[in-house]
Design an enzyme around this catalytic site. Structure first.
Site, PDB file in Angstrom:
ATOM      1  N   GLY A  76       0.812  -1.207   0.000  1.00  0.00           N
ATOM      2  CA  GLY A  76       0.000   0.000   0.000  1.00  0.00           C
ATOM      3  C   GLY A  76       0.850   1.264   0.000  1.00  0.00           C
ATOM      4  N   CYS A  78       0.683   5.786  -1.570  1.00  0.00           N
ATOM      5  CA  CYS A  78       0.239   6.761  -2.564  1.00  0.00           C
ATOM      6  C   CYS A  78       1.271   6.710  -3.678  1.00  0.00           C
ATOM      7  CB  CYS A  78       0.160   8.161  -1.973  1.00  0.00           C
ATOM      8  SG  CYS A  78      -0.218   9.416  -3.236  1.00  0.00           S
ATOM      9  N   SER A 116      10.422   1.405  -5.148  1.00  0.00           N
ATOM     10  CA  SER A 116      10.116   1.834  -6.515  1.00  0.00           C
ATOM     11  C   SER A 116      11.377   2.219  -7.268  1.00  0.00           C
ATOM     12  CB  SER A 116       9.158   3.027  -6.473  1.00  0.00           C
ATOM     13  OG  SER A 116       8.992   3.580  -7.762  1.00  0.00           O
ATOM     14  N   TYR A 139       7.100  11.519  -4.605  1.00  0.00           N
ATOM     15  CA  TYR A 139       6.791  10.098  -4.478  1.00  0.00           C
ATOM     16  C   TYR A 139       8.081   9.284  -4.411  1.00  0.00           C
ATOM     17  CZ  TYR A 139       5.914   5.337  -6.031  1.00  0.00           C
ATOM     18  OH  TYR A 139       5.930   3.961  -6.141  1.00  0.00           O
ATOM     19  N   LYS A 177      -6.912   2.181 -12.013  1.00  0.00           N
ATOM     20  CA  LYS A 177      -5.839   3.152 -11.810  1.00  0.00           C
ATOM     21  C   LYS A 177      -5.953   4.400 -12.685  1.00  0.00           C
ATOM     22  CE  LYS A 177      -1.657   1.827 -11.156  1.00  0.00           C
ATOM     23  NZ  LYS A 177      -0.317   1.213 -11.332  1.00  0.00           N
ATOM     24  N   SER A 203       8.556   8.351 -28.560  1.00  0.00           N
ATOM     25  CA  SER A 203       8.418   7.134 -27.763  1.00  0.00           C
ATOM     26  C   SER A 203       9.342   6.011 -28.200  1.00  0.00           C
ATOM     27  CB  SER A 203       6.964   6.633 -27.788  1.00  0.00           C
ATOM     28  OG  SER A 203       6.155   7.432 -26.959  1.00  0.00           O
TER      29      SER A 203
END
Length: 307
Positions: A76, A78, A116, A139, A177, A203
């Site tokens: 869990g 944010c 992450s 984050y 999401k 890209s």
């Protein structure tokens, strides 16, 4: 009992399903269901209870009896890279994690948590070393701050502690999401609406380490099976593939479509990772030897699940 925080979310629910497949049905899910669409991720899962994340942490902080806990998978967080409320981000991702680690350490319960690849920022060297870490947003900083907290305690932790730095994860159970969903899912939706999939301009030069969510769940459960292994580990395929590779895999699966290029939003330009590629040397040295799926292997599996 095994606890999975964020267990109604994308990676968490895939992990719950993986635990079920291993014969584990005594699974307590902790999550925030203000986004009620996440309930769909748990419909086919066996769980013993579902507790709100704020209620759960109150139990932990006040020392309330939770029952026999065999492991906590802390998924869990944010995860919104566009959230710039630092106070909120640190409360959700740093303080909450510290409280759970203290709970596990006191009881010598395995603590396996989600870090992450955002901790690396714009660097080109993705090793689990301080000199490689330079996050672009709050984050990523919140994840790095907890990794550093874990590192400072290596000599004193009494429980197994494993941090898993996820790269670009894609796969089933991410439909809730929205804008944070994977490019594979977005391309699937776009092709359902017409004949074009949309990618940012350039890209073909944006290379990311795309990792199948089933592989992520496998690494988590492998860690639980190897209690002597502690550390911070990258979890990625070890390959850098372009967003075009993902789009072409979607087009190939459906047998139709073409790519339309759109400008990169101004809000993303200064904080957009153009390249990621997990160095999985440390994970392999720990003993994890299962191959990771490529985009060409994983995307068709995903789209089959969506069909």
């Amino acid at each position: 009992m095994i606890i999975v925080t964020g267990g109604a979310g994308f990676i968490g629910s895939n992990l719950v399903k993986k635990l079920n497949e291993r014969g584990e049905s005594n699974v307590l899910v902790v999550d925030d269901l203000r986004n009620g669409h996440k309930f769909k991720n748990l419909v086919d899962c066996e769980i013993v209870d579902l507790i709100d994340k704020d209620d759960f942490i109150e139990h932990v902080l006040w020392g309330d009896e939770i029952g026999q806990v065999d492991a906590i998978f802390h998924q869990g967080a944010c995860a919104d890279t566009m959230e710039w409320d630092g106070r909120y981000m640190l409360h959700e991702n740093y303080d909450y994690s510290k409280a759970l680690l203290a709970f596990c350490d006191e009881r010598e319960v395995p603590f396996i948590y989600a870090s992450s690849a955002a901790v690396y920022g714009l660097g080109r060297d993705f090793r689990e070393e301080p000199e490689c870490e330079d996050p672009l947003n709050v984050y990523g900083y919140s994840k790095l701050l907890f990794d550093r907290y874990v590192r400072m305690g290596w000599e004193s932790w009494r429980c197994q502690v494993v941090g898993l730095r996820y790269f670009n994860v894609y796969g089933p159970r991410e439909s809730h999401k929205g804008e944070m969903s994977s490019v594979a899912y977005k391309n699937h939706l776009q092709l359902g609406d017409g004949e074009q999939v949309r990618l940012f301009e350039g890209s073909e030069q944006y290379l990311r380490d795309f990792v199948w969510v089933g592989d992520v769940a496998n690494v988590n459960t492998w860690m639980l099976n190897h209690p002597a292994v502690s550390g911070i580990f990258n979890v990625g395929s070890g390959r850098a593939q372009s967003f075009c590779d993902v789009a072409n895999a979607v087009i190939a699966y459906y047998g139709r479509g073409e790519i339309e290029y759109v400008p990169v939003p101004e809000a993303l330009q200064a904080s957009y990772q153009s390249y990621t590629c997990a160095d999985i040397t440390r994970l392999r040295e720990a003993g994890y030897d299962t191959p990771f799926l490529s985009v060409e292997e994983g995307v068709p599996l995903y789209l089959k699940c969506l069909s």
